[in-house]
Design a protein around this motif. Structure first.
Motif, PDB file in Angstrom:
ATOM      1  N   ASP A  36     -38.896   0.898 -50.557  1.00  0.00           N
ATOM      2  CA  ASP A  36     -38.313   2.131 -50.010  1.00  0.00           C
ATOM      3  C   ASP A  36     -38.009   1.985 -48.517  1.00  0.00           C
ATOM      4  O   ASP A  36     -36.951   2.416 -48.049  1.00  0.00           O
ATOM      5  CB  ASP A  36     -39.247   3.325 -50.230  1.00  0.00           C
ATOM      6  N   CYS A  37     -38.921   1.382 -47.770  1.00  0.00           N
ATOM      7  CA  CYS A  37     -38.677   1.200 -46.331  1.00  0.00           C
ATOM      8  C   CYS A  37     -37.535   0.217 -46.106  1.00  0.00           C
ATOM      9  O   CYS A  37     -36.744   0.382 -45.176  1.00  0.00           O
ATOM     10  CB  CYS A  37     -39.941   0.734 -45.608  1.00  0.00           C
ATOM     11  N   GLN A  38     -37.427  -0.806 -46.951  1.00  0.00           N
ATOM     12  CA  GLN A  38     -36.304  -1.749 -46.808  1.00  0.00           C
ATOM     13  C   GLN A  38     -34.986  -1.016 -47.006  1.00  0.00           C
ATOM     14  O   GLN A  38     -34.046  -1.163 -46.218  1.00  0.00           O
ATOM     15  CB  GLN A  38     -36.432  -2.890 -47.820  1.00  0.00           C
ATOM     16  N   ARG A  39     -34.903  -0.183 -48.050  1.00  0.00           N
ATOM     17  CA  ARG A  39     -33.645   0.544 -48.295  1.00  0.00           C
ATOM     18  C   ARG A  39     -33.390   1.553 -47.187  1.00  0.00           C
ATOM     19  O   ARG A  39     -32.272   1.686 -46.701  1.00  0.00           O
ATOM     20  CB  ARG A  39     -33.717   1.272 -49.641  1.00  0.00           C
ATOM     21  N   TYR A  40     -34.445   2.279 -46.813  1.00  0.00           N
ATOM     22  CA  TYR A  40     -34.275   3.360 -45.840  1.00  0.00           C
ATOM     23  C   TYR A  40     -33.837   2.834 -44.480  1.00  0.00           C
ATOM     24  O   TYR A  40     -32.965   3.390 -43.830  1.00  0.00           O
ATOM     25  CB  TYR A  40     -35.579   4.154 -45.731  1.00  0.00           C
TER      26      TYR A  40
END
Ligand SMILES: [Zn+2]
Ligand SMILES: [Zn+2]
Length: 141
Positions: A34-38
């Motif tokens: 999620d942090c990679q996408r965000y």
């Protein structure tokens, strides 16, 4: 001693004053999907700060997404420039997770751990070994 400092999003529509705790509950690099996408990059650099110790100036827009633990991570960003500024979750009622890259003084951010390394990309953990240029390299360098 706790450090008092300031930060802002890329365009400056959202600014804040913060007191950085001497020993934050969390200060680290998150490699979750999620942090990679965000963030649009390999990991999120962040630290936890008590909500009472951040004074926000400007409006954030929040996007909430359920985590694999069934809690909801609400990610706050500047509606004008899209910068990731802070997150909140019902896991930690009284804390924000502040995006460390928005701090004006980066020397105050001292990440302690890498988390969710099960989804870390190999180049993130080796980034310090890459060839380094002080700015965008000139052709021929
Ligand atoms: Zn902005
Ligand atoms: Zn994460």
């Amino acid at each position: 001693m706790a450090d008092k400092t300031t930060g802002q999003c890329l365009c400056g529509a959202v600014k804040y004053e913060v007191t950085i705790p001497e020993k934050p509950f969390y200060s680290g690099l998150c490699h979750c999907k999620d942090c990679q996408r965000y963030t649009g990059t390999a990991f999120a650099s962040s630290l936890m700060v008590p909500k009472a110790d951040i004074k926000l100036d400007g409006e954030l827009k929040f996007y909430g997404k359920e985590t694999d633990r069934g809690t909801v991570m609400e990610r706050g960003f500047c509606p004008d420039c899209g910068s990731n500024v802070l997150c909140q979750s019902n896991d930690w009622d009284d804390q924000y997770v502040l995006a460390a890259g928005t701090l004006d003084d980066q020397s105050l951010y001292k990440p302690q751990i890498n988390i969710f390394t099960r989804s870390a990309v190999a180049h993130a953990l080796d980034a310090g070994k890459l060839h380094q240029f002080e700015a965008f390299p000139e052709s021929g360098e």
